[in-house]
Design a protein around this motif. Structure first.
Motif, PDB file in Angstrom:
ATOM      1  N   SER A 122      44.806  40.220  32.511  1.00 58.70           N
ATOM      2  CA  SER A 122      44.414  41.392  31.723  1.00 58.70           C
ATOM      3  C   SER A 122      43.603  40.956  30.506  1.00 58.70           C
ATOM      4  CB  SER A 122      45.630  42.204  31.285  1.00 58.70           C
ATOM      5  OG  SER A 122      46.418  41.460  30.394  1.00 58.70           O
ATOM      6  N   GLY A 123      42.594  41.720  30.232  1.00 59.34           N
ATOM      7  CA  GLY A 123      41.727  41.410  29.103  1.00 59.34           C
ATOM      8  C   GLY A 123      40.594  40.464  29.446  1.00 59.34           C
ATOM      9  N   GLN A 124      40.654  39.850  30.610  1.00 58.66           N
ATOM     10  CA  GLN A 124      39.565  38.970  31.017  1.00 58.66           C
ATOM     11  C   GLN A 124      38.440  39.805  31.603  1.00 58.66           C
ATOM     12  OE1 GLN A 124      40.695  35.783  33.569  1.00 58.66           O
ATOM     13  NE2 GLN A 124      42.328  35.075  32.243  1.00 58.66           N
ATOM     14  N   ARG A 125      37.255  39.363  31.372  1.00 58.33           N
ATOM     15  CA  ARG A 125      36.089  40.059  31.923  1.00 58.33           C
ATOM     16  C   ARG A 125      36.060  39.837  33.433  1.00 58.33           C
ATOM     17  NH1 ARG A 125      30.693  39.257  32.972  1.00 58.33           N
ATOM     18  NH2 ARG A 125      30.855  37.027  32.707  1.00 58.33           N
ATOM     19  N   HIS A 126      35.872  40.891  34.174  1.00 61.13           N
ATOM     20  CA  HIS A 126      35.854  40.770  35.636  1.00 61.13           C
ATOM     21  C   HIS A 126      34.482  41.013  36.224  1.00 61.13           C
ATOM     22  CE1 HIS A 126      36.076  45.175  35.849  1.00 61.13           C
ATOM     23  NE2 HIS A 126      37.108  45.114  35.051  1.00 61.13           N
ATOM     24  N   GLY A 127      33.485  41.065  35.394  1.00 63.46           N
ATOM     25  CA  GLY A 127      32.132  41.228  35.909  1.00 63.46           C
ATOM     26  C   GLY A 127      31.881  42.657  36.339  1.00 63.46           C
ATOM     27  N   SER A 128      30.913  42.814  37.199  1.00 60.23           N
ATOM     28  CA  SER A 128      30.574  44.158  37.656  1.00 60.23           C
ATOM     29  C   SER A 128      31.669  44.680  38.573  1.00 60.23           C
ATOM     30  CB  SER A 128      29.240  44.135  38.401  1.00 60.23           C
ATOM     31  OG  SER A 128      29.334  43.281  39.519  1.00 60.23           O
ATOM     32  N   ALA A 129      31.813  45.967  38.574  1.00 56.59           N
ATOM     33  CA  ALA A 129      32.833  46.586  39.418  1.00 56.59           C
ATOM     34  C   ALA A 129      32.532  46.270  40.877  1.00 56.59           C
ATOM     35  CB  ALA A 129      32.851  48.091  39.183  1.00 56.59           C
ATOM     36  N   ARG A 130      33.502  45.706  41.563  1.00 55.47           N
ATOM     37  CA  ARG A 130      33.321  45.336  42.958  1.00 55.47           C
ATOM     38  C   ARG A 130      33.717  46.471  43.878  1.00 55.47           C
ATOM     39  NH1 ARG A 130      36.818  41.801  44.736  1.00 55.47           N
ATOM     40  NH2 ARG A 130      35.526  41.144  46.442  1.00 55.47           N
ATOM     41  N   HIS A 131      34.762  47.190  43.523  1.00 54.96           N
ATOM     42  CA  HIS A 131      35.308  48.278  44.338  1.00 54.96           C
ATOM     43  C   HIS A 131      35.499  47.824  45.785  1.00 54.96           C
ATOM     44  CE1 HIS A 131      34.955  50.876  40.942  1.00 54.96           C
ATOM     45  NE2 HIS A 131      33.677  50.590  40.845  1.00 54.96           N
ATOM     46  N   ALA A 132      35.996  46.625  45.911  1.00 53.09           N
ATOM     47  CA  ALA A 132      36.247  46.051  47.238  1.00 53.09           C
ATOM     48  C   ALA A 132      37.541  46.620  47.813  1.00 53.09           C
ATOM     49  CB  ALA A 132      36.361  44.532  47.122  1.00 53.09           C
ATOM     50  N   ASP A 133      37.700  46.451  49.104  1.00 55.71           N
ATOM     51  CA  ASP A 133      38.941  46.839  49.756  1.00 55.71           C
ATOM     52  C   ASP A 133      40.056  45.959  49.202  1.00 55.71           C
ATOM     53  OD1 ASP A 133      40.988  47.598  51.512  1.00 55.71           O
ATOM     54  OD2 ASP A 133      40.240  46.309  53.116  1.00 55.71           O
ATOM     55  N   PRO A 134      41.039  46.540  48.515  1.00 58.24           N
ATOM     56  CA  PRO A 134      42.087  45.740  47.879  1.00 58.24           C
ATOM     57  C   PRO A 134      42.861  44.848  48.852  1.00 58.24           C
ATOM     58  CG  PRO A 134      42.166  47.994  47.095  1.00 58.24           C
ATOM     59  CD  PRO A 134      41.184  47.956  48.219  1.00 58.24           C
ATOM     60  N   ARG A 135      43.121  45.344  50.064  1.00 62.36           N
ATOM     61  CA  ARG A 135      43.882  44.542  51.034  1.00 62.36           C
ATOM     62  C   ARG A 135      43.095  43.304  51.462  1.00 62.36           C
ATOM     63  NH1 ARG A 135      45.415  49.812  52.369  1.00 62.36           N
ATOM     64  NH2 ARG A 135      47.640  50.100  52.076  1.00 62.36           N
ATOM     65  N   ALA A 136      41.829  43.498  51.753  1.00 57.77           N
ATOM     66  CA  ALA A 136      40.989  42.365  52.148  1.00 57.77           C
ATOM     67  C   ALA A 136      40.848  41.390  50.992  1.00 57.77           C
ATOM     68  CB  ALA A 136      39.620  42.852  52.611  1.00 57.77           C
ATOM     69  N   SER A 137      40.705  41.913  49.797  1.00 51.29           N
ATOM     70  CA  SER A 137      40.554  41.076  48.615  1.00 51.29           C
ATOM     71  C   SER A 137      41.828  40.276  48.349  1.00 51.29           C
ATOM     72  CB  SER A 137      40.211  41.946  47.411  1.00 51.29           C
ATOM     73  OG  SER A 137      39.759  41.178  46.343  1.00 51.29           O
ATOM     74  N   LEU A 138      42.981  40.920  48.492  1.00 53.44           N
ATOM     75  CA  LEU A 138      44.265  40.246  48.294  1.00 53.44           C
ATOM     76  C   LEU A 138      44.371  39.020  49.201  1.00 53.44           C
ATOM     77  CD1 LEU A 138      47.250  40.290  47.112  1.00 53.44           C
ATOM     78  CD2 LEU A 138      47.822  41.618  49.145  1.00 53.44           C
ATOM     79  N   LEU A 139      43.990  39.181  50.459  1.00 55.03           N
ATOM     80  CA  LEU A 139      44.077  38.057  51.389  1.00 55.03           C
ATOM     81  C   LEU A 139      43.076  36.955  51.047  1.00 55.03           C
ATOM     82  CD1 LEU A 139      44.787  39.895  54.745  1.00 55.03           C
ATOM     83  CD2 LEU A 139      46.395  38.712  53.227  1.00 55.03           C
ATOM     84  N   GLN A 140      42.019  37.300  50.307  1.00 51.36           N
ATOM     85  CA  GLN A 140      41.070  36.289  49.864  1.00 51.36           C
ATOM     86  C   GLN A 140      41.603  35.497  48.669  1.00 51.36           C
ATOM     87  OE1 GLN A 140      37.165  37.965  49.276  1.00 51.36           O
ATOM     88  NE2 GLN A 140      37.258  39.024  51.223  1.00 51.36           N
TER      89      GLN A 140
END
Length: 172
Positions: A122-140
């Motif tokens: 929290s509070g860290q910059r995450h860059g541009s909004a990815r709006h990726a599929d959370p499930r696929a991202s979690l596995l990454q």
């Protein structure tokens, strides 16, 4: 608004696949010729490191269903907006601190562990909004080849490791 929120089942799948990847990493290392390692490589140390990570994950698994919805919402937001490699590096550091005993707080449940991840990120910059599929991202967040990044330790010295396909990890 995120439509596909992570569930405790998604988190459980992630932890099981991480544990399996660590186990398969040990199998991979065991298959390498001894000449692949530096003379300072301590097999017992790294075998214990992998074992201790898997033991900690096994401790977390029975507590996954108790992760409250608000925590799953925060994890969903992280999975959808932060680059998986960034989250992976924070997770690896968090696991290492816990397993090595360097972390003073008691992170004995999945809620506390992932709460520490949320707090750390929290509070860290995450860059541009990815709006990726959370499930696929979690596995990454899982790096199927050398999930604990042991091959990158100067003591190991066995260089390139064989790649494992995360899609083919057996489900624990």
């Amino acid at each position: 608004m995120l439509t596909e929120q992570l569930t405790s089942g998604d988190v459980q799948t992630f932890l099981k696949q991480l544990s399996t990847a660590i186990e398969l990493d040990q199998v991979n290392v065991d298959s390498l010729p001894r000449e692949s390692f530096s003379t300072t490589y301590d097999d017992s140390r790294w075998r214990t490191w992998r074992h201790d990570h898997r033991t900690y994950i096994e401790k977390l698994l029975p507590t996954v269903d108790a992760i409250p919805p608000v925590m799953l919402e925060k994890m969903t937001e992280i999975a959808a907006t932060y680059e998986p490699a960034h989250v992976r590096s924070i997770l690896q550091a968090l696991f290492a601190e816990i397993v090595s005993g360097c972390r003073a707080d008691d992170l004995d449940t999945a809620e506390k562990f992932f709460g520490a991840l949320v707090k750390e990120i929290s509070g860290q910059r995450h860059g541009s909004a990815r709006h990726a599929d959370p499930r696929a991202s979690l596995l990454q967040w899982l790096h199927a080849t050398d999930p604990l990044r042991i091959a990158h330790d100067p003591e190991v010295g066995h260089g390139q490791v064989r790649h494992l396909d995360v899609a083919n990890l057996r489900r624990a």
